[in-house]
Scaffold this motif. Structure first.
Motif, PDB file in Angstrom:
ATOM      1  N   LYS A   1      13.215 -30.504  35.681  1.00 38.60           N
ATOM      2  CA  LYS A   1      12.175 -29.715  34.971  1.00 38.60           C
ATOM      3  C   LYS A   1      12.639 -29.697  33.529  1.00 38.60           C
ATOM      4  O   LYS A   1      13.758 -29.547  33.274  1.00 38.60           O
ATOM      5  CB  LYS A   1      11.621 -28.451  35.470  1.00 38.60           C
ATOM      6  CG  LYS A   1      10.951 -28.560  36.710  1.00 38.60           C
ATOM      7  CD  LYS A   1      10.410 -27.128  37.201  1.00 38.60           C
ATOM      8  CE  LYS A   1       9.895 -27.222  38.811  1.00 38.60           C
ATOM      9  NZ  LYS A   1       9.375 -25.810  39.096  1.00 38.60           N
ATOM     10  N   ASP A   2      11.890 -29.766  32.420  1.00 40.49           N
ATOM     11  CA  ASP A   2      12.066 -29.422  30.950  1.00 40.49           C
ATOM     12  C   ASP A   2      12.097 -28.242  30.897  1.00 40.49           C
ATOM     13  O   ASP A   2      12.163 -27.070  31.601  1.00 40.49           O
ATOM     14  CB  ASP A   2      11.140 -30.309  30.122  1.00 40.49           C
ATOM     15  CG  ASP A   2       9.503 -29.923  30.239  1.00 40.49           C
ATOM     16  OD1 ASP A   2       9.583 -28.674  30.638  1.00 40.49           O
ATOM     17  OD2 ASP A   2       8.663 -30.393  29.898  1.00 40.49           O
ATOM     18  N   ARG A   3      12.351 -27.570  29.805  1.00 45.11           N
ATOM     19  CA  ARG A   3      12.583 -26.216  29.000  1.00 45.11           C
ATOM     20  C   ARG A   3      11.447 -25.488  29.334  1.00 45.11           C
ATOM     21  O   ARG A   3      11.288 -24.314  29.672  1.00 45.11           O
ATOM     22  CB  ARG A   3      13.028 -26.382  27.877  1.00 45.11           C
ATOM     23  CG  ARG A   3      14.545 -27.003  27.630  1.00 45.11           C
ATOM     24  CD  ARG A   3      14.775 -26.739  25.911  1.00 45.11           C
ATOM     25  NE  ARG A   3      16.301 -27.516  25.759  1.00 45.11           N
ATOM     26  CZ  ARG A   3      16.801 -27.484  24.475  1.00 45.11           C
ATOM     27  NH1 ARG A   3      16.140 -27.031  23.530  1.00 45.11           N
ATOM     28  NH2 ARG A   3      17.937 -27.985  24.597  1.00 45.11           N
ATOM     29  N   GLU A   4      10.217 -26.158  29.375  1.00 50.13           N
ATOM     30  CA  GLU A   4       8.899 -25.421  29.492  1.00 50.13           C
ATOM     31  C   GLU A   4       8.454 -25.357  30.946  1.00 50.13           C
ATOM     32  O   GLU A   4       7.228 -24.733  31.000  1.00 50.13           O
ATOM     33  CB  GLU A   4       7.821 -26.270  28.628  1.00 50.13           C
ATOM     34  CG  GLU A   4       8.124 -26.174  27.153  1.00 50.13           C
ATOM     35  CD  GLU A   4       7.015 -27.038  26.377  1.00 50.13           C
ATOM     36  OE1 GLU A   4       6.049 -27.690  26.937  1.00 50.13           O
ATOM     37  OE2 GLU A   4       7.155 -27.108  25.238  1.00 50.13           O
ATOM     38  N   GLY A   5       9.209 -25.840  31.847  1.00 48.74           N
ATOM     39  CA  GLY A   5       9.162 -25.599  33.195  1.00 48.74           C
ATOM     40  C   GLY A   5       8.216 -26.796  33.844  1.00 48.74           C
ATOM     41  O   GLY A   5       7.832 -26.853  35.086  1.00 48.74           O
ATOM     42  N   ASN A   6       7.995 -27.905  33.013  1.00 48.33           N
ATOM     43  CA  ASN A   6       7.059 -29.056  33.472  1.00 48.33           C
ATOM     44  C   ASN A   6       8.154 -30.202  34.028  1.00 48.33           C
ATOM     45  O   ASN A   6       9.237 -30.138  33.926  1.00 48.33           O
ATOM     46  CB  ASN A   6       6.398 -29.625  32.563  1.00 48.33           C
ATOM     47  CG  ASN A   6       5.567 -28.648  31.554  1.00 48.33           C
ATOM     48  OD1 ASN A   6       4.685 -27.926  32.157  1.00 48.33           O
ATOM     49  ND2 ASN A   6       5.420 -28.856  30.336  1.00 48.33           N
TER      50      ASN A   6
END
Length: 348
Positions: A245-250
Motif C-alpha cells: 500500500k502507499d502512504r495513504e493506505g491505498n
C-alpha cells in the motif's frame, strides 16, 4: 565433470519401484492366505526354521543389485581434462528484474515465475551460444558470468527470488550498463542483452543505456512481463491477501509499462517481445537472435571422459555375495543363539 555415456538406460530404473510395489502386494496376499489357513502362532511352531524377514531382506538387496547393474549399463564417466574448443555462436546477457513488482500475479503464477520459465525455455533452445545472467532491482548484479554451461545457468535461475537484492526499485539502465561490461573480451562477436521486466523504471535513463549498447555493437531486446491493467503486489503470504500500500493506505497497482519497453528496444536496435504467451514470445525471441551472425568463439569443455562403471559393478557383486550368504531359512545351528537375551542362570 560427470555424465552418463548411455543415459537412455536410466529409464530402466522405473522397474525398481514397480517391483517394490508388486512385492508389497504379494506379501499382503501371502499373509492373508496364512491367516485363513490357520492360527499364525501355531503355524510358526510347525515351521521353526521359516523366517518372515529374511526373504524381504534378500528381495531389497536384489533391488540394489538391479539398480547398480542399470547404472553400470548407463556408463558413468568423469571428465578428466578441461579444453578450449572453437564454437560458432553469439553472446547473450539476460537481465532479470527481481523487484517486488515482479511478484504481481496478473500472469500466473507470478511475473517472476513466468520470467524464470521463459529463461529456461530460452536456454533449452541455445546450442553453441554463451549466456550470462544479471539480476536487478534498485541496483544490478552479475549472477552468472558469461558461459556455455547451460546446466549451471538453470541452477542459478532456480535460486532467484525478489529478496536477493535489498535495494528496491527498477534500474533498467543500470542492468543494461552492467550487461555491456559483462561480455567476454573477445572481439568481433555478435552480442545481445535481453531485459526481462515489467518496465516500471523509476531509477535511471534506460534509453541512454540502450543507445550506449548499440554504439558498442550490442542489441537490446526487451521482454514485457505483466498486463497493462496491472495487479496488486503481494506482501508476505499471498494467500492472506496482503498487498503493498502507499502512504495513504491505498493498494498499489503495478502495471506493465509496454511503451517504455518498446522505446528501449527501439533505441537498442532490438525488438520488444510480449511474454503473455510465453511459448510464442520465446520462439519469436529465438528467431530474432538466430538472425544474428554466428561468430567462432572459444569455449571450455571437459574432454577425455574416463569410465567409472567398474566401481558400481563391484558394488553389485558385493550385494550379490551378501544375498548369497543370507539364507531364507534360519540356520539350525544358530537359531537358539540370542545375544540380547539375559542368561537365566546368571540372573539368579
Amino acid at each position: 565433470m560427470f555424465r552418463f555415456e548411455n543415459p537412455e538406460y536410466l529409464y530402466l530404473l522405473i522397474i525398481v519401484p514397480v517391483l517394490a510395489f508388486l512385492s508389497l502386494i504379494i506379501g499382503k496376499r501371502r499373509k492373508k492366505a496364512l491367516q485363513q489357513f490357520g492360527n499364525p502362532e501355531l503355524l510358526e511352531s510347525l515351521m521353526p526354521s521359516a523366517s518372515s524377514i529374511r526373504p524381504i531382506i534378500k528381495f531389497y538387496i536384489m533391488l540394489l543389485v538391479i539398480i547398480c547393474l542399470i547404472l553400470t549399463m548407463a556408463g558413468p564417466q568423469f571428465g578428466s581434462k578441461l579444453e578450449t574448443v572453437k564454437r560458432k555462436g553469439i553472446e547473450i546477457m539476460i537481465a532479470l528484474d527481481v523487484s517486488n513488482s515482479m511478484n504481481a500475479q496478473d500472469i500466473q503464477p507470478s511475473r517472476l515465475d513466468r520470467a524464470k520459465r521463459a529463461i529456461y525455455q530460452l536456454v533449452d533452445k541455445l546450442e553453441n551460444d554463451k549466456v550470462g545472467l544479471i539480476v536487478f532491482a534498485g541496483q544490478a548484479y552479475t549472477q552468472l558470468p558469461i558461459t556455455t554451461d547451460y546446466p549451471s545457468a538453470k541452477m542459478f535461475i532456480s535460486t532467484i527470488n525478489t529478496g536477493i537484492i535489498p535495494t528496491q526499485g527498477t534500474a533498467i539502465g543500470a542492468a543494461i550498463e552492467k550487461g555491456i561490461r559483462s561480455f567476454s573480451s573477445q572481439e568481433e562477436v555478435n552480442r545481445a542483452i535481453i531485459v526481462i521486466t515489467d518496465g516500471e523504471n523509476h531509477e535511471d535513463d534506460a534509453i541512454a543505456a540502450a543507445k550506449a549498447a548499440v554504439e558498442k555493437g550490442i542489441k537490446v531486446y526487451t521482454v514485457g512481463m505483466g498486463l497493462p491493467k496491472g495487479a496488486p503486489i503481494p506482501v508476505g503470504d499471498s494467500n492472506k491477501n496482503n498487498f503493498m500500500k502507499d502512504r495513504e493506505g491505498n493498494v498499489v497497482i503495478s502495471k506493465l509499462n509496454e511503451d517504455m519497453l518498446i522505446n528501449i528496444a527501439k533505441n537498442g536496435d532490438g525488438e520488444f517481445i510480449s511474454a503473455n504467451n510465453i511459448r510464442k514470445g520465446i520462439n519469436d525471441l529465438v528467431d530474432h537472435l538466430s538472425k544474428l551472425e554466428k561468430t567462432e568463439m572459444d569455449a571450455k569443455i571437459y574432454t577425455d571422459y574416463d569410465h567409472q562403471f567398474q566401481y558400481i559393478a563391484l558394488l553389485a557383486l558385493l550385494f550379490l555375495i551378501i544375498d548369497f550368504m543370507i539364507l531364507e531359512r534360519k540356520n539350525k545351528y544358530l537359531k537358539n543363539i540370542n545375544l540380547f537375551e539375559e542368561n537365566k542362570e546368571d540372573a539368579k
